[in-house]
Write a protein that holds these residues in place. Structure first.
Motif, PDB file in Angstrom:
ATOM      1  N   TRP A 235       9.081  -3.384   3.209  1.00 25.88           N
ATOM      2  CA  TRP A 235       9.709  -3.778   4.462  1.00 25.88           C
ATOM      3  C   TRP A 235       9.252  -2.846   5.581  1.00 25.88           C
ATOM      4  N   PRO A 236       8.866  -3.384   6.719  1.00 24.82           N
ATOM      5  CA  PRO A 236       8.429  -2.522   7.837  1.00 24.82           C
ATOM      6  C   PRO A 236       9.525  -1.565   8.303  1.00 24.82           C
ATOM      7  N   PHE A 237      10.789  -1.983   8.224  1.00 23.36           N
ATOM      8  CA  PHE A 237      11.867  -1.107   8.677  1.00 23.36           C
ATOM      9  C   PHE A 237      11.933   0.165   7.836  1.00 23.36           C
ATOM     10  N   TRP A 238      11.894   0.003   6.512  1.00 27.82           N
ATOM     11  CA  TRP A 238      11.979   1.180   5.656  1.00 27.82           C
ATOM     12  C   TRP A 238      10.707   2.011   5.715  1.00 27.82           C
ATOM     13  N   THR A 239       9.578   1.367   5.929  1.00 31.07           N
ATOM     14  CA  THR A 239       8.344   2.138   6.119  1.00 31.07           C
ATOM     15  C   THR A 239       8.436   3.013   7.364  1.00 31.07           C
ATOM     16  N   ALA A 240       8.949   2.434   8.470  1.00 27.50           N
ATOM     17  CA  ALA A 240       9.102   3.215   9.700  1.00 27.50           C
ATOM     18  C   ALA A 240      10.128   4.332   9.521  1.00 27.50           C
ATOM     19  N   MET A 241      11.230   4.054   8.828  1.00 28.11           N
ATOM     20  CA  MET A 241      12.230   5.091   8.595  1.00 28.11           C
ATOM     21  C   MET A 241      11.685   6.204   7.717  1.00 28.11           C
ATOM     22  N   SER A 242      10.892   5.842   6.716  1.00 29.41           N
ATOM     23  CA  SER A 242      10.307   6.862   5.852  1.00 29.41           C
ATOM     24  C   SER A 242       9.327   7.752   6.613  1.00 29.41           C
ATOM     25  N   GLU A 243       8.527   7.148   7.476  1.00 31.90           N
ATOM     26  CA  GLU A 243       7.561   7.939   8.241  1.00 31.90           C
ATOM     27  C   GLU A 243       8.246   8.862   9.249  1.00 31.90           C
ATOM     28  N   ARG A 244       9.435   8.495   9.702  1.00 31.44           N
ATOM     29  CA  ARG A 244      10.157   9.314  10.680  1.00 31.44           C
ATOM     30  C   ARG A 244      11.263  10.156  10.044  1.00 31.44           C
ATOM     31  N   SER A 245      11.346  10.171   8.731  1.00 23.87           N
ATOM     32  CA  SER A 245      12.448  10.877   8.065  1.00 23.87           C
ATOM     33  C   SER A 245      12.378  12.381   8.286  1.00 23.87           C
ATOM     34  N   TYR A 246      11.180  12.958   8.345  1.00 24.09           N
ATOM     35  CA  TYR A 246      11.065  14.402   8.547  1.00 24.09           C
ATOM     36  C   TYR A 246      11.532  14.789   9.946  1.00 24.09           C
ATOM     37  N   SER A 247      11.094  14.052  10.956  1.00 23.77           N
ATOM     38  CA  SER A 247      11.553  14.342  12.316  1.00 23.77           C
ATOM     39  C   SER A 247      13.052  14.095  12.455  1.00 23.77           C
ATOM     40  N   LEU A 248      13.546  13.040  11.821  1.00 29.21           N
ATOM     41  CA  LEU A 248      14.988  12.773  11.874  1.00 29.21           C
ATOM     42  C   LEU A 248      15.772  13.876  11.189  1.00 29.21           C
ATOM     43  N   TYR A 249      15.267  14.378  10.080  1.00 25.95           N
ATOM     44  CA  TYR A 249      15.958  15.445   9.362  1.00 25.95           C
ATOM     45  C   TYR A 249      16.024  16.728  10.194  1.00 25.95           C
ATOM     46  N   LEU A 250      14.936  17.067  10.877  1.00 25.53           N
ATOM     47  CA  LEU A 250      14.908  18.318  11.639  1.00 25.53           C
ATOM     48  C   LEU A 250      15.677  18.236  12.955  1.00 25.53           C
ATOM     49  N   LEU A 251      15.731  17.051  13.576  1.00 23.08           N
ATOM     50  CA  LEU A 251      16.255  16.945  14.942  1.00 23.08           C
ATOM     51  C   LEU A 251      17.669  16.388  15.043  1.00 23.08           C
ATOM     52  N   HIS A 252      18.171  15.736  14.010  1.00 21.79           N
ATOM     53  CA  HIS A 252      19.431  15.006  14.173  1.00 21.79           C
ATOM     54  C   HIS A 252      20.594  15.931  14.532  1.00 21.79           C
ATOM     55  N   MET A 253      20.694  17.058  13.862  1.00 20.55           N
ATOM     56  CA  MET A 253      21.830  17.947  14.094  1.00 20.55           C
ATOM     57  C   MET A 253      21.723  18.649  15.449  1.00 20.55           C
ATOM     58  N   LEU A 254      20.527  19.069  15.802  1.00 22.87           N
ATOM     59  CA  LEU A 254      20.304  19.775  17.064  1.00 22.87           C
ATOM     60  C   LEU A 254      20.632  18.873  18.258  1.00 22.87           C
TER      61      LEU A 254
ATOM     62  N   ASN B 111       0.819  -1.207   0.000  1.00 25.39           N
ATOM     63  CA  ASN B 111       0.000   0.000   0.000  1.00 25.39           C
ATOM     64  C   ASN B 111       0.856   1.262   0.000  1.00 25.39           C
ATOM     65  N   ARG B 112       2.150   1.118  -0.243  1.00 24.65           N
ATOM     66  CA  ARG B 112       3.070   2.237  -0.309  1.00 24.65           C
ATOM     67  C   ARG B 112       4.038   2.000  -1.467  1.00 24.65           C
ATOM     68  N   ILE B 113       4.724   3.078  -1.870  1.00 24.64           N
ATOM     69  CA  ILE B 113       5.748   2.972  -2.911  1.00 24.64           C
ATOM     70  C   ILE B 113       7.055   2.629  -2.220  1.00 24.64           C
ATOM     71  N   SER B 114       7.532   1.431  -2.439  1.00 31.29           N
ATOM     72  CA  SER B 114       8.664   0.921  -1.660  1.00 31.29           C
ATOM     73  C   SER B 114       9.946   1.683  -1.940  1.00 31.29           C
ATOM     74  N   PHE B 115      10.227   2.000  -3.194  1.00 30.53           N
ATOM     75  CA  PHE B 115      11.498   2.654  -3.473  1.00 30.53           C
ATOM     76  C   PHE B 115      11.548   4.072  -2.898  1.00 30.53           C
ATOM     77  N   ILE B 116      10.393   4.703  -2.754  1.00 33.47           N
ATOM     78  CA  ILE B 116      10.368   6.027  -2.131  1.00 33.47           C
ATOM     79  C   ILE B 116      10.594   5.909  -0.633  1.00 33.47           C
ATOM     80  N   ASP B 117      10.021   4.891   0.006  1.00 35.66           N
ATOM     81  CA  ASP B 117      10.291   4.668   1.426  1.00 35.66           C
ATOM     82  C   ASP B 117      11.772   4.395   1.666  1.00 35.66           C
TER      83      ASP B 117
END
Length: 525
Positions: free
Chosen positions: A322-341, A46-52
Motif C-alpha cells: 500500500w502506498p500509504f504504509w510505504t510513505a509512513m515507513s519511509e518517514r518513520s525515522y523523521s516522525l520518531y525524532l521530531l514528534h515529541m519536540l 519491491n518492498r516487504i509489506s509487513f515491515i512497512d
C-alpha cells in the motif's frame, strides 16, 4: 477499427458444453479482461509489506504514547476518550509508565536485525558509510532544531537531565555518544534507541568476516559479547555501565537476526531455536539485574513484538504494498525524532488560548508538516548520498565522448554490400565450389541441323499433326527396332516414328544438348 468492449459473457459461436470446458492447464475465471484480452496484472512488490506496516504503526504508537503520558497524564488534562483507550490497551499490558507505544521499540529492533544483517553482508565495509549518513544526517537536523528552541526559550521536552548547550554537547548529541558519557547531557529524549542501533552496526562490522563464512559462529560470538558486557557492567566505571545498559537491548536485534538466518536457511532450525532461547534469556537477565529498566513491561513488550513480527512474516505473501504504509515507513525515522519536540512546543503555545482537543489536532498537523519537510530536504537527500557513496559504480555518470583527432586520417570506408543483412543468430553459408566443370557445348554443323516447319501467320495449326523432335544419328532405341523416339508406334510395328505416348513411355536415352530435327507424324502413322 474499434476495439472490442471487455465482457464476461462466453462467445456466441461456441455451444454451451464447449463454453463450460476450460482449456487444459488454465483455470476458469470470470474476471473482467482488458481491451487487449489480457487480465490486468497487480503491481509487483519491491518492498516487504509487513515491515512497512510495522514501522508505520510503530511510529504512530510512539507518537500517541508520548502525547498521552508525558503531556495529558503528567499535566492532568481532561481527556476521557484517551482514558478509555488507555483502559483497553496500556493498563492490561502493565505499561502505565510508558504506554502502548513501548511495543514499537522492540519491534524496531527486530526489524533492524532482520533487514540490516543481509545489507551488511552485501555492502561490506561500505555499510558503515551507508548507515552513518542515514542515521546522522537527520540527527544533526533535529539537534540543531532543538538547540534553536532552547535558545529562543520555547522549552523543548526534557528527560530531567542536563540540556547544556555548547559545541561539545552539540557534537556528542549529534554523534549519540552522549548516552555513553557520564554525566549525560540529553537534548533529544527519544534518541536513546539510536545509540543501540549504532552499537549493533559496529558489532556487525566487527564480525563481518566470520558472518560471511560461519553465520552460526557469528551469532554465538554476538551472544557471548552481550553476556560478557552485562556481567562486567560495574567493573570499569560509570561510562562503561551506560555502555552495558545500551548493550542489554541488543538481544532483541539478535532475535531478528536469528529469524533471518533461520528463514534463509543459513543455520538449521534447531540451531536457530537454541540461539533464540539464549537471546531471550539474556534480555530477561538484563531486566533481572536492573540494566536501565524503569518498569516490568520490557519482557512482555518483546514477546508481543516477536508475535506480531512472525504474524507479519507468515502473512507477507498475501499482503499488498500500500502506498500509504510505504510513505509512513519511509518517514518513520523523521516522525520518531521530531514528534515529541514539535508537538510539545506547539501545545505549550496553543494550550493557554484554546481547548486541548483543538490544540492537539493543530499540533499533530504541524508535526506531520515538519516531518514532511525533514523527509524531503534532509532524510531523502541523505539516502541518495548514502547510496551514491556506498555504490560508487552504480550512479557514476558516463564520461564525455572523446573528440576525433583531425590529424589522423579516417579509415577507408567499405562500399555498402547489396546482399541482404543476415538474420540474427543465422550462420552464413559460403557457396561450395563445383568439382565438376561445366560440359562444353557440342559443335553443330549445318548438315545436322533441321529447321522446324513454320506455320504461316494467320493459319491455324493442324490438330491431326504432331511435331516430334529427336536426335540425329547419335543413339538407337534399346530394342534396336526403332529410333530414339520410343519402343514402338501405335500400330505395333515400331520404328523411329513412334507416337508421342510411345516416346514418353519408353526410355529417354537422347541427350538434351544433341541437335534435333522435326518430323510430322499422324496419330496412326
Amino acid at each position: 477499427m474499434a476495439a472490442a468492449k471487455p465482457t464476461t459473457q462466453p462467445s456466441r459461436g461456441r455451444s454451451q458444453p464447449d463454453r463450460d470446458k476450460a482449456p487444459a492447464g488454465r483455470p476458469r475465471s470470470r474476471a473482467l479482461t482488458t481491451k487487449s484480452g489480457s487480465r490486468p496484472k497487480s503491481p509487483e512488490k519491491n518492498r516487504i509489506s509487513f515491515i512497512d506496516i510495522g514501522r508505520g504503526l510503530g511510529a504512530l504508537l510512539v507518537f500517541y504514547s508520548h502525547i498521552v503520558h508525558p503531556w495529558v497524564i503528567a499535566k492532568g488534562e481532561n481527556a476521557p476518550y484517551l482514558d478509555f483507550i488507555e483502559a483497553l490497551t496500556t493498563d492490561p499490558m502493565h505499561m502505565s509508565k510508558q504506554g502502548i507505544g513501548q511495543i514499537a521499540v522492540p519491534f524496531f529492533f527486530l526489524v533492524s536485525g532482520y533487514v540490516v544483517t543481509p545489507i551488511a553482508l552485501k555492502q561490506g565495509l561500505r555499510f558503515a558509510i551507508n548507515r552513518g549518513i542515514r542515521v546522522y544526517a537527520p540527527m544533526l537536523f533535529v539537534v540543531l532544531l532543538t538547540a534553536l528552541m532552547l535558545v529562543t526559550n520555547l522549552h523543548p521536552p526534557s528527560t530531567g537531565q542536563s540540556q547544556e548547550l555548547n559545541p561539545l554537547t552539540l557534537f556528542t548529541n549529534t554523534a549519540l555518544v552522549n548516552y555513553l558519557v557520564f554525566p549525560q547531557v540529553v537534548l533529544v529524549p527519544v534518541a536513546w534507541t539510536m545509540i543501540v542501533e549504532v552499537i549493533f552496526y559496529l558489532l556487525l562490522l566487527a564480525i563481518l568476516p566470520v558472518l560471511r563464512r560461519w553465520v552460526w559462529l557469528a551469532i554465538a560470538l554476538e551472544l557471548t559479547f552481550i553476556f560478557v558486557v552485562m556481567m562486567s557492567r560495574g567493573q570499569l566505571g560509570a561510562s562503561y555501565s551506560l555502555f552495558a545498559v545500551n548493550v542489554s537491548y541488543l538481544p532483541a536485534m539478535i532475535i531478528g537476526q536469528i529469524i533471518w538466518a533461520t528463514t534463509k536457511q543459513k543455520i538449521p532450525l534447531w540451531t536457530g531455536g537454541v540461539f533464540a532461547g539464549v537471546a531471550w534469556s539474556l534480555y530477561v537477565l538484563a531486566d533481572i539485574v536492573g540494566l536501565g529498566r524503569i518498569d516490568t513491561s520490557y519482557n512482555l513488550s518483546l514477546a508481543v513484538a516477536v508475535l506480531f513480527f512472525m504474524m507479519g512474516y507468515f502473512a507477507e505473501p498475501k499482503l499488498r504494498q500500500w502506498p500509504f504504509w510505504t510513505a509512513m515507513s519511509e518517514r518513520s525515522y523523521s516522525l520518531y525524532l521530531l514528534h515529541m519536540l514539535v508537538s510539545f512546543v506547539v501545545l505549550q503555545l496553543l494550550r493557554p488560548i484554546m481547548p486541548f482537543p483543538i490544540a492537539a489536532i493543530i499540533a499533530i498537523a504541524v508535526v506531520f508538516g515538519v516531518v514532511e519537510l525533514s523527509y524531503r530536504f534532509v532524510e531523502r537527500p541523505s539516502h541518495a548520498l548514502a547510496r551514491r557513496l556506498s555504490h560508487p559504480h552504480r550512479d557514476r555518470a558516463p564520461g564525455p565522448v572523446p573528440k576525433p583527432d583531425p590529424k589522423l586520417a579516417p579509415p577507408p570506408t567499405a562500399k555498402p554490400s547489396r546482399e541482404p543483412a543476415p538474420r540474427p543468430g543465422a550462420q552464413r553459408l559460403e557457396p561450395r565450389p563445383n568439382p565438376r566443370p561445366a560440359p562444353k557445348p557440342v559443335p553443330v554443323t549445318e548438315a545436322e541441323t533441321a529447321e522446324l516447319p513454320r506455320t504461316p501467320r494467320g493459319r491455324a495449326a493442324d490438330p491431326d499433326q504432331t511435331i516430334v523432335t529427336r536426335a540425329v544419328g547419335r543413339h538407337r532405341a534399346p530394342n534396336g527396332t526403332g529410333g530414339t523416339g520410343g519402343t514402338g508406334g501405335t500400330n505395333g510395328t515400331g520404328g523411329a516414328s513412334g507416337t508421342l505416348s510411345g516416346q514418353l513411355g519408353g526410355q529417354l536415352s537422347g541427350r538434351l544438348d544433341a541437335p534435333r530435327r522435326s518430323r510430322r507424324v499422324t496419330p496412326n502413322g
